[in-house]
Write a protein that holds these residues in place. Structure first.
Motif, mmCIF file in Angstrom:
data_model
loop_
_atom_site.group_PDB
_atom_site.id
_atom_site.type_symbol
_atom_site.label_atom_id
_atom_site.label_comp_id
_atom_site.label_asym_id
_atom_site.label_seq_id
_atom_site.Cartn_x
_atom_site.Cartn_y
_atom_site.Cartn_z
ATOM 1 N N LEU A 1 5.011 -8.627 4.854
ATOM 2 C CA LEU A 1 4.084 -9.691 5.085
ATOM 3 C C LEU A 1 4.751 -10.815 6.128
ATOM 4 N N ILE B 1 -6.042 -12.140 9.823
ATOM 5 C CA ILE B 1 -5.155 -11.148 9.347
ATOM 6 C C ILE B 1 -5.467 -9.850 9.877
ATOM 7 N N TYR C 1 1.227 -2.260 4.174
ATOM 8 C CA TYR C 1 1.840 -3.466 3.743
ATOM 9 C C TYR C 1 2.615 -3.155 2.534
ATOM 10 N N SER D 1 3.109 -3.616 -0.628
ATOM 11 C CA SER D 1 2.683 -4.268 -1.922
ATOM 12 C C SER D 1 3.349 -4.108 -3.205
#
Length: 422
Positions: free
Chosen positions: A199, A214, A223, A225
């Motif tokens: 991120l 974004i 991403y 996560s």
């Protein structure tokens, strides 16, 4: 190996953290007490009134009724914080020629030694010089005795107790401004996979459509996560956490793992534990000199999870799929954390409840299903049970623990494991 054997085998390699530190009560939330706390004095340490009213001798008002009230001379007034010996020293307190006396008193105020009960003001005429009592009371009515809350010298909190708001309040009531706690458990999370995108990295790249500023990463990238999923519940539990991403490169993963082992009590790796071309963790762990405690546990999801130890440091190598990583993290991490800190409150909560949803599938392996428990019933709000799906956990607060090969029907009792914080 089954889950229980895997956990026991791992815990046999774990030694509680010996280091202690002193912290102020304001900064102790979530920390684990390292020693028991005994009450240095009683709480309350003086007899006090539980009501606004009049302190009396119970024998003076026995038999008082609205038809036959008792009149008492009021010899003073006490508010919360007043010292009776000071506030009443010049009064006729205890020397009324008419026999009975009373002291006007407020909730929390110290009850003078000569009195053993409090008549609530609603049972009087609110008199200033003389009060009329319309309802008798027995000894210690509306009267808080010394040590009623906490006796002097009693064990208030034991070692291994996690400090929350109630614990903090109790400690403060005893005048304890600092506590001795277990030093924070240090956790490193190393997410492996060249597909992972941080991120904090710059804009994912040109050509991707932006929505509200974004952008999606380039095709093939995702991403990271998992690191956020696993670390989110740790800071509030008194752990320190570092997290990072490592590409699918054996030498780089080995270097990062060895660095993490120098500073951490527990190292969590995600990804690279199966049998694919880029599943490098088995080789990395072997080269690092880690002792493998278990691998291939009989559970879905997360069968390839590996538990290892090096120099007393636990390494949990989890799947790269978000749900598989989370459920296996909850199975093993909290058990290890409880052993390290001596805090049983960190242990997973297991119980039996009634199944409220259909689940017709018979699983070859023991299966942990995302679910939601409400009261004594558990439901399956999620339609997909895929290991890669994370968002449907938003409506879940537990896992259903189904034995291998078992069919279950609505109304039957099933085992559940509550998610931490639920």
């Amino acid at each position: 190996m089954d889950i229980e054997t895997a956990v026991r085998s791992l815990l046999n390699q774990v030694t509680p953290v010996p280091e202690r530190e002193q912290v102020s009560l304001y900064h102790a939330t979530g920390r684990i007490l390292a020693e028991e706390v005994r009450a240095p004095f009683a709480v309350p340490h003086f007899p006090k009134s539980a009501m606004d009213g009049y302190a009396v001798r119970s024998e003076d008002v026995q038999g008082a009724t609205p038809e036959h009230p008792v009149r008492l001379k009021v010899v003073g007034e006490l508010l919360a914080g007043d010292d009776p010996a000071v506030c009443l020293k010049d009064s006729l307190y205890g020397q009324s020629p008419d026999g009975g006396t009373a002291v006007r008193i407020m909730t929390g105020a110290a009850v003078p030694e000569e009195y053993d009960a409090v008549v609530k003001q609603e049972d009087t005429d609110y008199g200033d010089a003389v009060v009329t009592v319309r309802q008798g009371v027995s000894a210690y009515t509306n009267y808080c005795k010394v040590g009623e809350d906490i006796p002097e010298g009693s064990v208030v909190l034991t070692a291994g107790r996690r400090i929350g708001r109630i614990e903090a309040g109790v400690l403060a009531s005893l005048g304890i401004a600092e506590v001795t706690v277990v030093r924070p458990i240090r956790v490193s999370i190393l997410s492996t996979g060249s597909e992972l995108f941080s991120l904090s990295e710059p804009d994912p790249g040109a050509g991707n459509e932006k929505k509200k500023g974004i952008a999606a990463p380039a095709a093939g990238r995702i991403y990271n996560s998992i690191a956020y999923t696993l670390s989110a519940g740790l800071a509030g539990a008194g752990f320190t956490v570092t997290a990072g991403i490592c590409p699918d490169d054996t030498e780089e993963i080995l270097r990062r793992l060895e660095e993490a082992l120098k500073t951490s009590d527990i190292v969590i790796t995600t990804g690279g534990v199966s049998v694919g071309k880029k599943d490098l963790l088995p080789e990395v762990l072997e080269r690092a000199g880690a002792e493998q405690i278990f691998a291939g546990v009989d559970v879905q999801p997360g069968t390839p999870t590996i538990g290892s130890v090096k120099n007393g440091k636990v390494i949990l190598s989890l799947s790269g799929n978000p749900y598989a990583a989370l459920v296996n993290f909850d199975l093993y991490f909290w058990e290890v954390a409880a052993k390290l800190t001596g805090c049983e409150a960190l242990l997973p909560v297991r119980e039996e409840v009634i199944l409220g949803s259909e689940y017709p599938k018979k699983n070859r392996h023991r299966r942990l299903l995302r679910a939601k428990v409400t009261g004594n019933k558990v439901f399956l709000p999620a339609k997909s049970h895929a290991s890669s799906v994370l968002s449907n956990l938003l409506d879940c607060n537990c896992y259903i623990d189904l034995p291998a090969g078992q069919e279950v029907a609505v109304g039957e009792r099933v085992r559940i494991l509550r998610m931490p914080g639920n």
